[in-house]
Design a protein around this motif. Structure first.
Motif, PDB file in Angstrom:
ATOM      1  N   ALA A 336      -1.780   4.411  41.643  1.00  0.00           N
ATOM      2  CA  ALA A 336      -2.737   3.298  41.608  1.00  0.00           C
ATOM      3  C   ALA A 336      -3.356   3.053  42.976  1.00  0.00           C
ATOM      4  N   VAL A 337      -2.626   3.390  44.047  1.00  0.00           N
ATOM      5  CA  VAL A 337      -3.167   3.209  45.396  1.00  0.00           C
ATOM      6  C   VAL A 337      -3.219   4.533  46.150  1.00  0.00           C
ATOM      7  N   GLY A 338      -2.998   5.654  45.415  1.00  0.00           N
ATOM      8  CA  GLY A 338      -3.140   6.970  46.034  1.00  0.00           C
ATOM      9  C   GLY A 338      -1.989   7.386  46.904  1.00  0.00           C
ATOM     10  N   THR A 339      -0.746   6.965  46.587  1.00  0.00           N
ATOM     11  CA  THR A 339       0.379   7.293  47.460  1.00  0.00           C
ATOM     12  C   THR A 339       1.342   8.290  46.838  1.00  0.00           C
ATOM     13  N   THR A 340       1.024   8.845  45.665  1.00  0.00           N
ATOM     14  CA  THR A 340       1.926   9.794  45.024  1.00  0.00           C
ATOM     15  C   THR A 340       1.592  11.210  45.461  1.00  0.00           C
ATOM     16  N   SER A 341       2.613  11.949  45.858  1.00  0.00           N
ATOM     17  CA  SER A 341       2.384  13.327  46.279  1.00  0.00           C
ATOM     18  C   SER A 341       2.171  14.202  45.066  1.00  0.00           C
ATOM     19  N   ILE A 342       1.697  15.420  45.320  1.00  0.00           N
ATOM     20  CA  ILE A 342       1.321  16.295  44.219  1.00  0.00           C
ATOM     21  C   ILE A 342       2.531  16.822  43.456  1.00  0.00           C
ATOM     22  N   THR A 343       3.736  16.698  44.004  1.00  0.00           N
ATOM     23  CA  THR A 343       4.931  17.225  43.343  1.00  0.00           C
ATOM     24  C   THR A 343       5.901  16.124  42.961  1.00  0.00           C
ATOM     25  N   SER A 344       5.456  14.874  42.957  1.00  0.00           N
ATOM     26  CA  SER A 344       6.405  13.776  42.784  1.00  0.00           C
ATOM     27  C   SER A 344       6.545  13.311  41.354  1.00  0.00           C
ATOM     28  N   LEU A 367      -2.598   6.911  55.841  1.00  0.00           N
ATOM     29  CA  LEU A 367      -2.903   5.853  54.885  1.00  0.00           C
ATOM     30  C   LEU A 367      -3.753   6.409  53.749  1.00  0.00           C
ATOM     31  N   PRO A 368      -3.425   6.084  52.489  1.00  0.00           N
ATOM     32  CA  PRO A 368      -4.172   6.638  51.346  1.00  0.00           C
ATOM     33  C   PRO A 368      -5.609   6.133  51.319  1.00  0.00           C
ATOM     34  N   ALA A 369      -6.540   7.062  51.091  1.00  0.00           N
ATOM     35  CA  ALA A 369      -7.965   6.718  51.117  1.00  0.00           C
ATOM     36  C   ALA A 369      -8.648   7.012  49.795  1.00  0.00           C
ATOM     37  N   ARG A 370      -7.886   7.241  48.704  1.00  0.00           N
ATOM     38  CA  ARG A 370      -8.525   7.486  47.412  1.00  0.00           C
ATOM     39  C   ARG A 370      -9.202   6.213  46.930  1.00  0.00           C
ATOM     40  N   PRO A 371     -10.472   6.291  46.508  1.00  0.00           N
ATOM     41  CA  PRO A 371     -11.192   5.074  46.093  1.00  0.00           C
ATOM     42  C   PRO A 371     -10.558   4.419  44.871  1.00  0.00           C
ATOM     43  N   PHE A 372     -10.608   3.078  44.834  1.00  0.00           N
ATOM     44  CA  PHE A 372     -10.150   2.320  43.677  1.00  0.00           C
ATOM     45  C   PHE A 372     -11.135   2.493  42.518  1.00  0.00           C
ATOM     46  N   ASP A 373     -10.623   2.375  41.302  1.00  0.00           N
ATOM     47  CA  ASP A 373     -11.485   2.339  40.120  1.00  0.00           C
ATOM     48  C   ASP A 373     -11.777   0.871  39.803  1.00  0.00           C
ATOM     49  N   THR A 480      -0.494 -14.345  56.148  1.00  0.00           N
ATOM     50  CA  THR A 480      -1.747 -14.749  55.517  1.00  0.00           C
ATOM     51  C   THR A 480      -2.803 -13.742  55.941  1.00  0.00           C
ATOM     52  N   LEU A 481      -3.257 -12.918  54.993  1.00  0.00           N
ATOM     53  CA  LEU A 481      -4.107 -11.780  55.327  1.00  0.00           C
ATOM     54  C   LEU A 481      -5.286 -11.679  54.365  1.00  0.00           C
ATOM     55  N   LYS A 482      -6.400 -11.120  54.868  1.00  0.00           N
ATOM     56  CA  LYS A 482      -7.570 -10.833  54.045  1.00  0.00           C
ATOM     57  C   LYS A 482      -8.171  -9.517  54.506  1.00  0.00           C
ATOM     58  N   GLY A 483      -8.729  -8.769  53.544  1.00  0.00           N
ATOM     59  CA  GLY A 483      -9.380  -7.515  53.873  1.00  0.00           C
ATOM     60  C   GLY A 483     -10.322  -7.102  52.768  1.00  0.00           C
ATOM     61  N   GLN A 484     -11.096  -6.056  53.008  1.00  0.00           N
ATOM     62  CA  GLN A 484     -12.026  -5.566  52.013  1.00  0.00           C
ATOM     63  C   GLN A 484     -12.209  -4.069  52.177  1.00  0.00           C
ATOM     64  N   GLY A 485     -12.605  -3.418  51.083  1.00  0.00           N
ATOM     65  CA  GLY A 485     -12.811  -1.985  51.149  1.00  0.00           C
ATOM     66  C   GLY A 485     -12.742  -1.353  49.778  1.00  0.00           C
ATOM     67  N   ARG A 486     -12.952  -0.052  49.732  1.00  0.00           N
ATOM     68  CA  ARG A 486     -12.932   0.696  48.476  1.00  0.00           C
ATOM     69  C   ARG A 486     -11.637   1.493  48.300  1.00  0.00           C
ATOM     70  N   SER A 487     -10.714   1.381  49.259  1.00  0.00           N
ATOM     71  CA  SER A 487      -9.443   2.088  49.170  1.00  0.00           C
ATOM     72  C   SER A 487      -8.403   1.309  49.962  1.00  0.00           C
ATOM     73  N   THR A 488      -7.151   1.721  49.828  1.00  0.00           N
ATOM     74  CA  THR A 488      -6.083   1.081  50.594  1.00  0.00           C
ATOM     75  C   THR A 488      -6.333   1.210  52.085  1.00  0.00           C
ATOM     76  N   ALA A 489      -6.749   2.392  52.532  1.00  0.00           N
ATOM     77  CA  ALA A 489      -6.994   2.605  53.961  1.00  0.00           C
ATOM     78  C   ALA A 489      -8.108   1.689  54.475  1.00  0.00           C
ATOM     79  N   GLU A 490      -9.200   1.525  53.691  1.00  0.00           N
ATOM     80  CA  GLU A 490     -10.305   0.688  54.142  1.00  0.00           C
ATOM     81  C   GLU A 490      -9.902  -0.783  54.198  1.00  0.00           C
ATOM     82  N   ILE A 491      -9.100  -1.230  53.245  1.00  0.00           N
ATOM     83  CA  ILE A 491      -8.651  -2.622  53.261  1.00  0.00           C
ATOM     84  C   ILE A 491      -7.772  -2.877  54.479  1.00  0.00           C
ATOM     85  N   LEU A 492      -6.824  -1.988  54.751  1.00  0.00           N
ATOM     86  CA  LEU A 492      -5.952  -2.163  55.920  1.00  0.00           C
ATOM     87  C   LEU A 492      -6.751  -2.123  57.212  1.00  0.00           C
TER      88      LEU A 492
END
Length: 664
Positions: A336-344, A367-373, A480-492
């Motif tokens: 869901a956030v792009g953190t699963t490896s290809i063999t996991s 940091l995972p950069a796969r875009p959110f759906d 207390t945090l806020k962020g924005q972006g199209r992926s986990t990496a962009e939000i962080l």
């Protein structure tokens, strides 16, 4: 005269019903063709060996149509020769069903029998559909899906149904056959890029030449359905009322696939991306409402269950219910956030591993950069209570959460996880998380609190013998945090906010403190007499985040032996480190190389080093004095400590801790 006229009219009606009104075939064809803007033929073409005299239509008690052949032409834009071709047709409609269809409800066909049925349904990418009839040949609602008419009893000796949908990228061809009172359907094709296979058997039907009006037919017909879309597999074994888009059904299901999201997409339900899963339970449908009881769901290593309802009768479909289970592993939600490896991940029904989508990262990044759906968040609403007995945080270094409770809500593309209540290591985590997916970028925010978490239990610190844990104490804090972006990496990388935490009643390993200060003499002494725990006067971290850059307002660990102060910065945007730790001793040590410790580099390759200027000065002075007297070489390595400075720093540390306690 009126009586005679009524009697003659009644006689004509009786004769017409007995003969089947054969002279109405032409007028009905013209009326239907004009109404649908399609060529409609109710009789075989001229020269066909089947006689048009076999046409029959009756109107008493409903409409009963019998004809050797019925043809409905395809729209002008279609390359198909016809949309519908039925041979040996026997069709029955009730007036109440026609009235309801006129009021906007789906048409229900009481009974339909045909020796052969060929149907070609198609929808173009621009939304024009062959099943929507309009004078201009276009679709009034371009994206509207097809709603099949309800069929009380369907008897097709032989049939072919082809369906092509350019909007959903679906192409399927089905074969129908009536064998031994069973309607058997097989279908194959593709949905998007996934192959599709369907096999269904509907039992309990009358013979093809039986009485269609037989009231002894069961009100619910046994149905066995097996469907495969890509690697997602569904088996349903139950009963249905009739064949339609809104049929009522009840039975057991068995569902498996590479991800929950892959199953939710075809039916328009937003489900999280996961590792491979398998689930079984009971499903009930009544009209547009679904009820599902999941008796057992295996998602990777997770074991879940729950009860849900799904209603699609509103403007936006609604999923509600409760998700429970004895174990949830966050690794299974990694996709869901792009953190699963290809063999996991692996298919729980297959011994062979399945390759899943690899983590999407930038070069040299972690940091995972796969875009959110984000579009998936807007197709439905949800209201789900979560109660999981144990949540594995995907690392052996941290104790699981036992239990985890929360309230998940999805409304208009805004996802929130509120009333969060998780327990771990005698402590508690509470607060809320939010993700606003209405725009091109996700807006993420968090407001979290943690209290009385026993650090020595939460962070597992395996040490041999009777050695104490490296760090212990009760951890309190908030974020207390806020962020924005199209992926986990962009939000962080865009995070703004504040994180504050403190350790109360704690202790730290004596050996670790001396090693951090390069105090060789005391570290050697600790090793010889075994490590012990130094009480912490205070330990506090007060961190600011601005545009993904983390900088400590203050970050200090104060013990009876030394105080460790940390400053510098950490960039989530560049994934880089530039931190410095300075040790302030409180005691005398005869052999030390005290120098600031630097942590620099990237998250992928951090580098730890000592302050070369200060360390080099100490070593150079020691070498020069060694030329005079070998014992004099120890003078630069003697550290008398500065108790006054250390005490002032400790007092400042305690004030910060007290201030944070008042704020929380």
């Amino acid at each position: 005269m009126l009586g005679w006229a009524a009697l003659v009219l009644a006689g004509l009606v009786v004769v017409g019903e007995m003969l089947g009104w054969p002279f109405l075939a032409g007028p009905l064809e013209q009326a239907l063709s004009a109404s649908l803007d399609r060529r409609v033929s109710l009789t075989p073409p001229a020269g066909d060996e089947r006689s048009s005299d076999s046409f029959r239509v009756r109107f008493i008690g409903g409409i009963h149509l019998e004809t050797p052949q019925l043809t409905v032409a395809a729209p002008a834009w279609s390359q198909a020769s016809q949309m519908l071709l039925a041979n040996g047709l026997d069709l029955r409609l009730r007036y109440i069903d026609l009235w309801r269809a006129w009021r906007g409800h789906p048409l229900r066909i009481e009974q339909l029998r045909a020796s052969r049925l060929v149907t070609a349904l198609e929808r173009l990418p621009d939304g024009r559909a062959s099943w929507q009839f309009a004078a201009d040949g276009s679709s009034a609602t371009p994206a509207a899906p097809m709603r099949l008419p309800g069929v009380g009893l369907l008897l097709i000796e032989e049939g072919v149904l082809s369906y092509r949908d350019g909007v959903q990228d679906i192409e399927v061809e089905s074969l129908l056959a009536l064998v031994d009172q069973q309607l058997r359907v097989t279908a194959s094709g593709h949905w998007r890029e996934s192959p599709v296979k369907v096999s269904a058997t509907l039992s309990g039907l009358a013979a093809a030449d039986g009485d269609l009006a037989d009231s002894s037919l069961p009100s619910r017909l046994p149905l066995v359905l097996e469907t495969t879309i890509g690697r997602a597999r569904l088996r349903f074994d139950g009963r249905i009322d009739e064949l339609s888009s809104d049929t009522s059904l009840q039975g057991r299901f068995d569902l498996s696939g590479p991800s929950l999201a892959a199953v939710g997409d075809p039916i328009g339900v937003t489900l999280p991306s996961t590792t491979a899963f398998h689930s079984a339970g009971v499903v009930v449908r009544e009209g547009d409402a679904w009820r599902v009881r999941v008796d057992d769901a295996t998602v990777g290593a997770s074991r879940l269950n729950g009860a849900f309802s799904y209603a699609s009768d509103g403007a936006v479909p609604m999923l509600a219910g409760q998700l429970t289970g004895r174990h949830l592993s966050l690794a299974d939600l990694g996709p869901a956030v792009g953190t699963t490896s290809i063999t996991s991940t692996a298919d729980p029904l297959s011994p062979a591993p399945i390759a899943t989508q690899a983590v999407v990262k930038g070069p040299g990044k972690v940091l995972p950069a796969r875009p959110f759906d984000l579009a998936a968040l807007r197709v439905m609403n949800a209201n789900v209570l979560i109660d999981i007995a144990e949540v594995d945080l995907n690392t052996t270094a941290l104790e699981p959460l036992r239990p985890l409770r929360a309230h998940l809500q999805l409304t208009g593309g805004v996802l929130s996880l509120s009333d969060l209540d998780a327990r771990t290591a005698d402590g508690r985590l509470s607060g809320r998380l939010g993700l606003d997916g209405r725009g091109a970028q996700a807006l993420w925010d968090a407001d979290l609190r943690w209290n009385e978490v026993r650090l020595e239990r939460w962070v597992r610190q395996a040490r041999g013998g009777d050695a104490p844990p490296y760090v212990s104490g009760r951890l309190n804090g908030s974020a207390t945090l806020k962020g924005q972006g199209r992926s986990t990496a962009e939000i962080l990388a865009s995070l703004n906010g504040r994180v504050r935490t403190e350790l109360i009643g704690g202790a730290v390993s004596h050996l670790m403190v001396e090693a951090a200060g390069i105090d060789l003499a005391q570290a050697l002494g600790v090793l010889l007499k075994n490590d012990d725990a130094l009480p912490l006067g205070c330990a506090v971290a007060d961190l600011d985040l601005t545009a993904g850059a983390l900088r400590p307002r203050v970050m200090v660990i104060d013990t009876t032996d030394s105080a460790v102060w940390i400053d510098g910065s950490l960039s989530l945007a560049a994934e880089s480190l530039d931190l410095r730790a300075v040790i302030s001793p409180k005691d005398f040590s005869p052999l030390t190389l005290r120098a600031p410790v630097h942590v620099r580099g990237s998250f992928a390759k951090p580098e730890v080093s000592l302050d070369k200027a200060k360390l080099g000065g100490q070593v150079a002075a020691s070498l020069l004095l060694a030329l005079l007297n070998p014992l004099a070489a120890l003078i630069p390595l003697i550290d008398t400590g500065d108790s006054d400075i250390a005490q002032r720093n400790a007092a400042a540390c305690r004030r910060l801790t007290q201030q944070g306690a008042r704020q929380s």
